[in-house]
Design an enzyme around this catalytic site. Structure first.
Site, mmCIF file in Angstrom:
data_model
loop_
_atom_site.group_PDB
_atom_site.id
_atom_site.type_symbol
_atom_site.label_atom_id
_atom_site.label_comp_id
_atom_site.label_asym_id
_atom_site.label_seq_id
_atom_site.Cartn_x
_atom_site.Cartn_y
_atom_site.Cartn_z
ATOM 1 N N ASN A 7 23.951 46.939 33.577
ATOM 2 C CA ASN A 7 23.173 47.848 34.422
ATOM 3 C C ASN A 7 23.168 47.243 35.819
ATOM 4 O OD1 ASN A 7 21.304 49.419 35.704
ATOM 5 N ND2 ASN A 7 19.724 49.221 34.153
ATOM 6 N N ARG A 90 25.689 51.443 32.499
ATOM 7 C CA ARG A 90 24.739 52.496 32.822
ATOM 8 C C ARG A 90 25.119 53.066 34.185
ATOM 9 N NH1 ARG A 90 19.028 52.118 35.548
ATOM 10 N NH2 ARG A 90 18.357 54.253 35.223
ATOM 11 N N HIS A 179 16.634 59.417 32.847
ATOM 12 C CA HIS A 179 16.182 58.752 31.606
ATOM 13 C C HIS A 179 16.835 59.393 30.378
ATOM 14 C CE1 HIS A 179 12.153 57.716 33.803
ATOM 15 N NE2 HIS A 179 12.943 56.654 33.815
ATOM 16 N N ARG A 240 5.798 56.650 43.042
ATOM 17 C CA ARG A 240 6.363 57.940 43.479
ATOM 18 C C ARG A 240 5.335 59.057 43.299
ATOM 19 N NH1 ARG A 240 11.507 57.532 39.707
ATOM 20 N NH2 ARG A 240 11.686 55.288 39.958
ATOM 21 N N GLU A 383 17.460 51.486 25.626
ATOM 22 C CA GLU A 383 18.574 52.101 26.347
ATOM 23 C C GLU A 383 19.851 51.277 26.198
ATOM 24 O OE1 GLU A 383 15.569 52.559 29.538
ATOM 25 O OE2 GLU A 383 16.824 54.225 30.203
#
Ligand code: ADP
Length: 396
Positions: A7, A90, A179, A240, A383
């Site tokens: 990643n 990823r 996601h 956010r 993940e």
């Protein structure tokens, strides 16, 4: 099969070496401050986790160091590089070009480049990681696993915005969702916990972390999700804003004398839980603050839980029913307070939480009572394992 999962960010690179057959993590680590000075944290199996300063002027140097660590006679996990049979990367944005994971070749690299305007901070960094691995492990097949791919099954009515249609046609302005690897993995696990074929299930996955998104998964397919063209949309997150009245942008620009970049910086970095509480983006701090009577922490937690519950309700409508709700990621797996606050708002669906079970964290668990009409689970996401599994499937 031993698979290296990468990643890659602009100045960091996370890695895990996974045996996809046994699902064991053979080694994992993180390179940080690439291009600045450099540090690597590495851990083999259940061994000691060690951080060392190591100059990494670029990502090639980082990948090289990772390979050295993985093949080291003391802290390594393989004898030599030939034991690593594939690399899974990823990749954040696949646009409309990728509805599933793919084996990487030159065409795939060009396609990832073409959609980079949709994720200018992430895709270029992901590509740097892909190129560095291709250079240093030229004979090892590489696979790209996209955060957006799982959501490509959304129907038009869920992904088209109320904007001039030409913006979709010309620039690809639509809802993509993120996601996806997590929503896919967690919905599969949830169907297994329900003991039902996934085709017969309606599941709402609540991936609640620093970044949060909710996904309606009907018959194993994403039919709607809260994040949009970018990961800024949906529920209010750590820093956010999530969904706001778009006219606030112009209003704030005038009041605070900000340009577009300045407003976006506020929405991405200074809003959400941090903005509301004025204290922290970390839900542990908010939970503690609320328990100690801090009112702004209480407001932040209530706004978050309320927004999550509203989306669960919306997605029950979108799927015309819901069998199960799965909580995952940092907050979803670990924070009983948020799970309880969300579920209290959903009693109209016939949900009752098992208060004792809800005290648990971080393991697959049914947390609703036996008579609850909708089952509620904690399902830890993984993940990296999902990327390794996709990689294995493509390489085999
Ligand atoms: P990211 O989106 O960066 O992957 P994570 O999924 O790791 O984020 O989630 C980070 C959030 O999870 C933080 O707000 C943190 O407070 C929360 N979290 C992590 N561990 C715990 C814990 N043991 N108890 C409560 N909250 C936790």
């Amino acid at each position: 099969m031993k698979i290296l999962v990468i990643n890659c960010g602009s100045s960091s690179l996370k890695y895990q070496l996974i045996d996809s057959d046994t699902e064991a993590v053979l080694a994992k680590g993180l390179c940080e401050r690439i291009g600045i000075d450099g540090a690597i944290t590495h851990q083999a199996g259940a061994g000691e986790k060690k951080t060392e300063q190591y100059a990494m002027p670029d990502h090639d140097a980082a990948v090289k160091r990772v390979i050295e660590k993985l093949t080291d006679s003391e802290v390594g996990a393989v004898k030599d590089l030939s034991e690593i049979e594939a690399v899974g990367h990823r990749v954040v944005h696949g646009g409309e070009k990728f509805a599933s994971s793919v084996l990487i070749d030159d065409q795939v690299i060009s396609a990832i480049e073409e959609v980079s305007d949709l994720a200018p901070l992430h895709n270029p960094a992901n590509l740097i990681g892909i190129r560095a691995c291709a250079k240093l492990m030229p004979s090892v097949p590489q696979v790209a696993v996209f955060d957006t791919a799982f959501h490509q099954t959304m129907p038009e009515r869920a992904y088209i915005y109320g904007l001039p249609y030409e913006y979709y046609e010309n620039y690809g302005v639509r809802r993509y969702g993120f996601h996806g690897t997590s929503h896919s993995y967690v919905s599969k696990r949830t169907a297994a916990l329900l003991n039902k074929p996934i085709e017969d299930t309606k599941i709402v996955v609540c991936h609640l972390g620093n970044g949060s998104s909710i996904c309606a998964v009907k018959g194993g397919k994403s039919v709607d999700t809260t994040m949009g063209l970018t990961p800024l949309a949906g529920v209010a997150m750590g820093t956010r804003s999530g969904d706001i009245d778009p006219a606030i942008c112009e209003f704030l620009a005038q009041k605070e004398n900000l340009d577009i970049a300045g407003v976006m910086n506020v929405l991405n970095k200074k809003s959400g839980m941090l903005g509301i509480s004025g204290i922290s983006s970390d839900f542990r701090d908010l939970d503690k603050g609320m328990a100690e009577g801090n009112d702004r922490c209480r407001i932040a937690m209530e706004v978050f839980a309320y927004q999550v519950a509203k989306y669960v309700g919306a997605y029950a409508a979108a799927m015309n029913g819901v069998d199960a709700i799965a909580f995952t990621a940092g907050v979803g797996e670990n924070q009983g307070t948020i799970r309880r606050m969300v579920c209290e708002q959903l009693s109209f669906l016939g949900i009752t939480l098992d208060e004792e079970a809800n005290k648990q964290r971080g393991e697959e668990l049914l947390i609703s009572t036996p008579d609850s009409k909708v089952k509620v689970f904690i399902v830890p996401t993984n993940e990296e394992l999902a990327i390794a599994q996709d990689t294995q499937a493509l390489v085999k």
